[in-house]
Design a protein around this motif. Structure first.
Motif, PDB file in Angstrom:
ATOM      1  N   UNK B 224     -20.112  12.262  -5.140  1.00 50.86           N
ATOM      2  CA  UNK B 224     -19.598  11.344  -6.168  1.00 50.86           C
ATOM      3  C   UNK B 224     -20.623  11.127  -7.277  1.00 50.86           C
ATOM      4  N   UNK B 225     -20.173  11.248  -8.508  1.00 48.53           N
ATOM      5  CA  UNK B 225     -21.033  11.016  -9.670  1.00 48.53           C
ATOM      6  C   UNK B 225     -20.355  10.003 -10.580  1.00 48.53           C
ATOM      7  N   UNK B 226     -21.165   9.245 -11.283  1.00 49.89           N
ATOM      8  CA  UNK B 226     -20.632   8.316 -12.264  1.00 49.89           C
ATOM      9  C   UNK B 226     -20.496   9.045 -13.598  1.00 49.89           C
ATOM     10  N   UNK B 249     -25.922   8.219  -8.702  1.00 47.49           N
ATOM     11  CA  UNK B 249     -26.117   6.781  -8.469  1.00 47.49           C
ATOM     12  C   UNK B 249     -26.485   6.473  -7.025  1.00 47.49           C
ATOM     13  N   UNK B 250     -27.251   7.366  -6.428  1.00 42.88           N
ATOM     14  CA  UNK B 250     -27.740   7.070  -5.079  1.00 42.88           C
ATOM     15  C   UNK B 250     -28.929   6.123  -5.139  1.00 42.88           C
ATOM     16  N   UNK B 251     -29.815   6.374  -6.084  1.00 39.37           N
ATOM     17  CA  UNK B 251     -31.044   5.576  -6.159  1.00 39.37           C
ATOM     18  C   UNK B 251     -31.042   4.622  -7.355  1.00 39.37           C
ATOM     19  N   UNK B 252     -29.970   4.657  -8.151  1.00 39.13           N
ATOM     20  CA  UNK B 252     -29.886   3.804  -9.331  1.00 39.13           C
ATOM     21  C   UNK B 252     -28.465   3.300  -9.481  1.00 39.13           C
ATOM     22  N   UNK B 253     -28.297   2.296 -10.332  1.00 39.47           N
ATOM     23  CA  UNK B 253     -26.941   1.864 -10.632  1.00 39.47           C
ATOM     24  C   UNK B 253     -26.829   1.503 -12.102  1.00 39.47           C
ATOM     25  N   UNK B 254     -25.593   1.443 -12.546  1.00 35.91           N
ATOM     26  CA  UNK B 254     -25.270   1.088 -13.929  1.00 35.91           C
ATOM     27  C   UNK B 254     -25.063  -0.412 -13.963  1.00 35.91           C
TER      28      UNK B 254
END
Lengths: 259, 259
Positions: B224-226, B249-254
């Motif tokens: 899954x990708x954003x 978005x495994x290690x980061x988020x929006x």
DNA sequence: ACGCATTTGTTCGTATGTATT
DNA sequence: TAATACATACGAACAAATGCG
């Protein structure tokens, strides 16, 4: 009244910075803003109601109309108040179309706002898991209410929400009350529990659907879903809700303005 | 000068609504705001520069300082100008830490802003596909520049961007110039091409990584990708960039603020 | 239908405070 | 210290929108 019991005409001399102390100074209009916020928080003026006119407030606080105006401008910019020329200034409420879209950013392919239908799956009082407790600034094991619901758009399941609420504030919330209530959920919180959501932070990620989720959302296991974790704040930046949503974004997208 | 060549003191009588015409009226401060915006657009004051003081502008436009102040306040609220007490009012620029984070919402697990490293994969002039042409308000087949790049955070590939730029405005943009430039890409656009991004709309979705993307981002195919599709606007709401990003978005988020 | 009172919106002017150079 | 520029505060007047009698 504002700060100094003495002079009310001498403008800038109102709040003199305490020589030794650090950062106790604040402009008059911010002091007024704080007083207005307190009145809102304490429910002196309830959501949807008309607050006193600028002139009345100026008299009440012993400041000029312009100073009141600036305080109100700031609160209007934060969506706590709504000004209407010729009518007055009103306390913002979630019972209006306007407020909805501030907290639901999912829109149709063509950019049109959506009107989801709620289906409540579950509503329980439980002890807060540690991560939820931390986000709600509670102690692990304190009571919380957890609601699970499915949102359908045009008959299709599209959002699966898991909503964790501050237990003490939402005493008496049941699946029935949720199901019966006509109108937005935040409208219910505001009217029935006196808790007004005024701000929120969302963390977005892409995730893969697990088996249960896939079934509920009618997608394939492993399908990409938009994960939206929201922490909602009420007056005083107090967190009162943690909401974890999984969005199907095949026919809709999450819209965000950068400005 | 503002609107009426006649009276400059008679306040509200400035712009009388034309009886037959519809909605030609606008308050003085909005007229001033428009004049200031035009000067910004035409480059009379360039990004980072100091604009004339409120008093000078008031003299120039023959209005009161308060009216100029209100116009500047509005432009500062839109991030076109930046006020600094005691120093003056400056034209906003992308060459500051502040501006970066307005357009890059990805943050670390702990909420800390990220400092990605760019690796440019490609930069070509091509004819615009129809969907890009529509979004950039060009005719299908008009020239556009397409840039592909990988952003690495802490050595790890995290964002794959495909950037489509208005061809006529970005004549002469090459992979070398992009690679050589120190500083943010929007800073380069602003300094080297005179194109300032002032606003953007993003559409977010969750998608599955295809084989090529998975390889470049070092994730499993189908992960899954954003997906973030951005349309960036310059003065006058003219679209000048379409940017399609795929975020790991495994290690980061929006992060997004609702309020 | 008209006018009046009320309320916010706009504009001006003036004075003083605070921050920077 | 002095000059400059933005920030705050007051007061006054009129415009525009609304609601009521």
């Amino acid at each position: 009244m504002a700060i100094p019991p003495s002079a009310s005409s001498a403008a800038g001399s109102a709040a003199a910075p305490a020589p030794g102390a650090g950062a106790t100074f604040s402009p008059l209009y911010q002091q007024i803003k704080r007083l207005l916020t307190r009145s809102l928080q304490e429910g002196e003026w309830k959501p949807g109601e008309l607050i006193p006119s600028e002139i009345e407030l100026a008299a009440r606080y012993k400041v000029s109309q312009g100073t009141v105006r600036k305080a109100i401008d700031a609160l209007a910019a934060e969506n706590l108040l709504v000004r209407r020329q010729g009518r007055g200034t009103f306390v913002a409420t979630h019972h209006e179309a306007r407020a909805q879209f501030r907290f639901l950013r999912l829109v149709s392919e063509n950019g049109a706002p959506v009107h989801p239908e709620s289906r409540f799956l579950d509503c329980k009082r439980v002890r807060a898991p540690s991560d939820i407790a931390r986000q709600l600034e509670l102690k692990a094991g304190d009571a919380v209410v957890v609601v699970r619901r499915l949102l359908l758009i045009e008959e299709r399941p599209t959002i699966l929400d898991e909503i964790w609420l501050h237990g003490a504030l939402f005493k008496g919330l049941t699946a029935e009350r949720l199901a019966e209530y006509k109108g937005p959920m935040y409208g219910l919180f505001e009217s029935e529990f006196g808790v007004r959501m005024i701000q929120a932070t969302e963390k977005l990620r892409a995730v893969a659907a697990d088996a249960d989720t896939a079934h509920l959302l009618a997608v394939a296991p492993g399908a990409p879903l938009l994960s939206v974790e929201r922490v909602s704040l009420t007056y005083g930046d107090r967190p009162v809700e943690v909401r974890r949503g999984l969005y199907v974004t095949f026919r809709h997208y999450y819209e965000n303005e950068l400005g």
